[in-house]
Every structure is written in C-alpha cells, then in structure tokens.
Scaffold this active site. Structure first.
Site, short mmCIF file in Angstrom:
data_model
loop_
_atom_site.label_atom_id
_atom_site.label_comp_id
_atom_site.label_asym_id
_atom_site.label_seq_id
_atom_site.Cartn_x
_atom_site.Cartn_y
_atom_site.Cartn_z
CB SER A 153 -0.90 0.01 1.25
OG SER A 153 -1.54 1.26 1.41
CE1 TYR A 166 -4.32 -2.24 4.74
CE2 TYR A 166 -3.46 -0.07 4.22
CZ TYR A 166 -3.88 -1.30 3.81
OH TYR A 166 -3.86 -1.63 2.48
#
Length: 271
Positions: A153, A166
């Site tokens: 990501s 995350y």
C-alpha cells in the site's frame, strides 16, 4: 546478459497461488491470469464467492479453489498440496494479496485489533512465502522465472492518522519484501511489491473493530481491475516496486522530498 528473474514472466501454463481471491484485486487478478493461460489456486474464506470467481473466468477448470483463512496453517497446506499436484512440486507465482484494515485512533483500540491486522497483512504473507520458497526455487533452478508478488500500500511508504495498525502492517511488509528481494536475487526468484492507493472494493466491508460505513479519505482510488492489470504487468516485467495512482505517488514522493511538511499537513488538530 539478463538474469532469469529479469526475463519476461510467462503466465501460459504457470501454476500460481492468489490469496484473498474472492473479491477486489485478487478476484480480478485471478481472472487475468486464467485468461493468460495460468492455473490459479484461489484462496479465500467464502466458498460461494470462489464459485462465482471460477464461473467468471474464461476457463473455470483452471481455477482451483481453497476455502479457508490465510492465517490457518491447514489452509496453506492445502494450497501447497494443490500446487504440488499441478506441477510436481513447483510453483511459478505466489501473490500475497489477502488483507484487512482498521480505522480509528490507536489509543481507542484494543490490543487485539493490532494483532489481527498484523496476522493477516504481515505474518500470513511471511508464512505463505516460507512454504512456497522450495517450490519457487525448483522452478527457478529449471531455468524458468518464478515470482513472489506482495500487495502492499502507499501507506507502507507514508503513514497517516487513524490507520496506525494498517500502516504498521504495510511498513513491515515493505521492509521484509525489500530484504527478501535482495536475498533471493541470486536464486533467480523475482520479488515485486505493488503499492496501490485506495481500491474500490469490498475491503471496507470487513474492517477490524471499526464502526460500519467508514470511508477512506484517500485521494486517487482505482477500480480493482485496473490495479490487477498493473500488478500483472509488474510481475511480467520483473518490476521490483510499483506505486499506483497519481494520488498515491503524490503522497509518497512528497514525503520523500519534504517529510516535515507532510507531518504538518497530516497532523490531527484536536479531537
């Protein structure tokens, strides 16, 4: 003279594993791989969605469904056994795609939220890769190219507020990925990191300890099909890392140029 891992990866007849295949990037990547002639061992928790996936491909017989949680060793063992049966112990491609997220201040979350996100987003890819390595080496030693692709990501490059778990998991994945690439280069095994920005998928329907209807404030979202296409291209070309979307690139490169400025822009003001 190019090394084997620098050669174009050919999906025709390849044996591949894709985790998190029941929706989003994994769903679309499986379809693309099957269209290109690969066998895909598709791993996900929802049996009915895997059946839908197989029916949505150009050749359902090339989709080999494994139902289970990626953090469960038995799921991993079934997937590796399926790969062994297809290529006599060899594996051409492992895509660590399955992931979960969480939204909210770190101070308000239980310890379980961090542990669950890390188990799925970091420890599961590590365990899947460890089991896959002998199989990937077997293919590389035969003179063909094998690949590990980790779906990271942009938040594994620059952290933002309210996504600490995350971000932590994707930073860990990024660092481990880079070390792994350096270690495996002499084995002829390629290691690719794909870093999307927000992807329009069911990801936000399964957030850990997060209020429903949460939305990401990220800029520059892509549909899953487009991310899958960019991922397959990166795998084929032997790219070490790709950052997707203009918004994602802006976040990452602005932080590299002026970290203090980004710190100020991203800082939360009050509660």
């Amino acid at each position: 003279m190019p090394l084997p891992f620098q050669q174009i990866w050919n999906p025709e007849g390849a044996v591949t594993i894709v985790t998190g295949a029941s929706s989003g990037i994994g769903f679309e990547l499986t379809r693309l791989l099957v269209d290109a002639g690969a066998h895909v061992i598709a791993v996900a928790r929802r049996e009915e969605r895997l059946a839908e996936l197989a029916a949505a491909t150009s050749d359902p017989m090339r989709v080999h469904s494994i139902v289970g949680d990626v953090t469960d060793a038995s799921t991993r063992e079934k997937a590796m056994a399926a790969a062994d049966s297809l290529r006599d112990g060899g594996l051409d491609l492992l895509v660590n795609n399955a992931g979960v997220g969480a939204i909210g201040p770190f101070a308000d979350a239980s310890p379980d939220r961090m542990r669950r996100v890390m188990e799925v987003n970091f420890f599961a890819p590590v365990d899947w890769t460890r089991d896959a390595l002998p199989r990937l080496r077997q293919v590389a030693q035969s003179g063909e190219r094998s690949v590990i692709c980790n779906i990271g990501s942009v938040l594994g490059h620059r952290a933002v507020p309210d996504k600490s778990e995350y971000c932590a998991s994707k930073f860990a994945l990024h660092g481990w990925n880079d070390s792994l690439r350096a270690e495996l280069v002499s084995d002829g095994i390629g290691v690719t990191l794909v870093s999307p920005s927000t992807t329009r998928s069911e990801f936000f329907d399964s957030l850990v300890e997060t209020d429903p209807d949460q939305k990401s404030k990220s800029i520059g979202s892509w549909p899953p099909r487009r991310v899958a296409q960019a991922t397959l291209m990166a795998i084929k070309r032997g790219r070490s890392e790709v950052i997707l979307s203009l918004g994602g690139k802006a976040l990452v490169y602005a932080d590299r140029v002026a970290p203090p400025v980004m710190n100020g822009l991203l800082a939360k003001r009050g509660r």
